[in-house]
Motif scaffolding. Structure first.
Motif, PDB file in Angstrom:
ATOM      1  N   TRP A 134       6.356  -6.673  -7.596  1.00  0.00           N
ATOM      2  CA  TRP A 134       6.789  -6.996  -6.071  1.00  0.00           C
ATOM      3  C   TRP A 134       8.172  -7.754  -5.859  1.00  0.00           C
ATOM      4  O   TRP A 134       8.642  -7.127  -4.918  1.00  0.00           O
ATOM      5  N   ILE A 135       8.305  -8.528  -6.618  1.00  0.00           N
ATOM      6  CA  ILE A 135       9.707  -9.477  -6.719  1.00  0.00           C
ATOM      7  C   ILE A 135      10.928  -8.356  -6.590  1.00  0.00           C
ATOM      8  O   ILE A 135      11.980  -8.185  -6.051  1.00  0.00           O
ATOM      9  N   CYS A 136      10.814  -7.610  -7.863  1.00  0.00           N
ATOM     10  CA  CYS A 136      11.906  -6.254  -8.084  1.00  0.00           C
ATOM     11  C   CYS A 136      12.056  -5.609  -6.968  1.00  0.00           C
ATOM     12  O   CYS A 136      12.899  -5.109  -6.669  1.00  0.00           O
ATOM     13  N   GLU A 137      10.788  -5.166  -6.468  1.00  0.00           N
ATOM     14  CA  GLU A 137      10.825  -4.246  -5.354  1.00  0.00           C
ATOM     15  C   GLU A 137      11.476  -4.570  -4.170  1.00  0.00           C
ATOM     16  O   GLU A 137      12.176  -4.088  -3.452  1.00  0.00           O
ATOM     17  N   TRP A 138      11.318  -5.853  -3.952  1.00  0.00           N
ATOM     18  CA  TRP A 138      11.706  -6.469  -2.721  1.00  0.00           C
ATOM     19  C   TRP A 138      13.244  -6.807  -2.805  1.00  0.00           C
ATOM     20  O   TRP A 138      14.230  -6.674  -1.885  1.00  0.00           O
ATOM     21  N   ALA A 139      13.715  -7.101  -4.237  1.00  0.00           N
ATOM     22  CA  ALA A 139      15.105  -7.356  -4.438  1.00  0.00           C
ATOM     23  C   ALA A 139      15.976  -5.892  -4.685  1.00  0.00           C
ATOM     24  O   ALA A 139      17.128  -6.041  -4.532  1.00  0.00           O
ATOM     25  N   GLY A 140      15.222  -4.804  -4.794  1.00  0.00           N
ATOM     26  CA  GLY A 140      15.841  -3.635  -4.915  1.00  0.00           C
ATOM     27  C   GLY A 140      16.377  -3.367  -6.420  1.00  0.00           C
ATOM     28  O   GLY A 140      17.671  -2.595  -6.637  1.00  0.00           O
ATOM     29  N   VAL A 141      15.731  -3.902  -7.462  1.00  0.00           N
ATOM     30  CA  VAL A 141      16.069  -3.920  -8.914  1.00  0.00           C
ATOM     31  C   VAL A 141      15.885  -2.559  -9.267  1.00  0.00           C
ATOM     32  O   VAL A 141      14.819  -1.782  -8.892  1.00  0.00           O
ATOM     33  N   ALA A 187       1.251   2.429 -13.969  1.00  0.00           N
ATOM     34  CA  ALA A 187       2.123   2.013 -15.078  1.00  0.00           C
ATOM     35  C   ALA A 187       2.682   0.472 -14.936  1.00  0.00           C
ATOM     36  O   ALA A 187       2.694  -0.066 -15.964  1.00  0.00           O
ATOM     37  N   VAL A 188       2.644  -0.004 -13.958  1.00  0.00           N
ATOM     38  CA  VAL A 188       2.851  -1.585 -13.681  1.00  0.00           C
ATOM     39  C   VAL A 188       1.865  -2.184 -14.519  1.00  0.00           C
ATOM     40  O   VAL A 188       2.168  -3.191 -15.362  1.00  0.00           O
ATOM     41  N   PHE A 189       0.604  -1.959 -14.374  1.00  0.00           N
ATOM     42  CA  PHE A 189      -0.563  -2.683 -14.984  1.00  0.00           C
ATOM     43  C   PHE A 189      -0.476  -2.517 -16.370  1.00  0.00           C
ATOM     44  O   PHE A 189      -0.934  -3.460 -17.290  1.00  0.00           O
ATOM     45  N   LEU A 211       0.799  -1.154  -0.061  1.00  0.00           N
ATOM     46  CA  LEU A 211       0.090  -0.002   0.054  1.00  0.00           C
ATOM     47  C   LEU A 211       0.762   1.368   0.011  1.00  0.00           C
ATOM     48  O   LEU A 211       0.309   2.645  -0.001  1.00  0.00           O
ATOM     49  N   ASP A 212       2.181   1.178   0.000  1.00  0.00           N
ATOM     50  CA  ASP A 212       3.073   2.297   0.062  1.00  0.00           C
ATOM     51  C   ASP A 212       3.067   2.794  -1.308  1.00  0.00           C
ATOM     52  O   ASP A 212       3.835   3.898  -1.495  1.00  0.00           O
ATOM     53  N   TYR A 213       2.860   2.157  -2.483  1.00  0.00           N
ATOM     54  CA  TYR A 213       3.214   2.627  -3.676  1.00  0.00           C
ATOM     55  C   TYR A 213       1.822   3.535  -4.288  1.00  0.00           C
ATOM     56  O   TYR A 213       0.707   2.990  -3.627  1.00  0.00           O
TER      57      TYR A 213
END
Length: 125
Positions: free
Chosen positions: A81-88, A35-37, A26-28
């Motif tokens: 979400w995976i990319c955000e988690w990984a800091g990509v 844009a993601v969708f 919910l922070d996004y």
């Protein structure tokens, strides 16, 4: 191709930072999710058009188009979400979102395999 994407997921998962893990979905902003969708849905539309051109589907199969777009949106959101988690970095993230949107169910299957390798028995429960 499947090996390259799986290797990319392993590489992404190996660089996760504590800062990215603490983020909440919910922070996004809605703009960022929009844009993601949009990119994931464009990937799904391209996949649908390719299937029509190859003769695997009829062009007026609206039910399949809706299913393809829904699956693409879900796969793209998971990759975001995976990319955000990984800091990509953001540009690589949006590219991966489009690729996974295009891959649809294949992308979700790759995610399942990655999660089993990464988290072991937790993912199987």
């Amino acid at each position: 191709m499947k090996r390259y994407v799986a290797a990319l997921l392993v590489w992404i998962g190996s660089g996760a930072t504590a800062q990215a893990v603490d983020k909440d979905p919910l922070d996004y902003s809605l703009r960022q999710y929009g844009a993601v969708f949009a990119v994931a849905l464009i990937g799904g539309l391209v996949s649908f058009i390719a299937k029509v051109r190859r003769g695997h589907l009829r062009g007026f199969n609206i039910l399949h188009l809706v299913g393809e777009l829904a699956t693409s949106a879900f796969a793209g959101l998971l990759m975001f979400w995976i990319c955000e988690w990984a800091g990509v970095p953001k540009l690589i993230t949006i590219c991966l979102v489009g690729i996974f949107g295009h891959m649809g169910t294949r992308g979700i299957a790759l995610f399942e395999e990655w999660a089993e390798r990464r988290f072991g028995s937790i993912a199987r429960s």
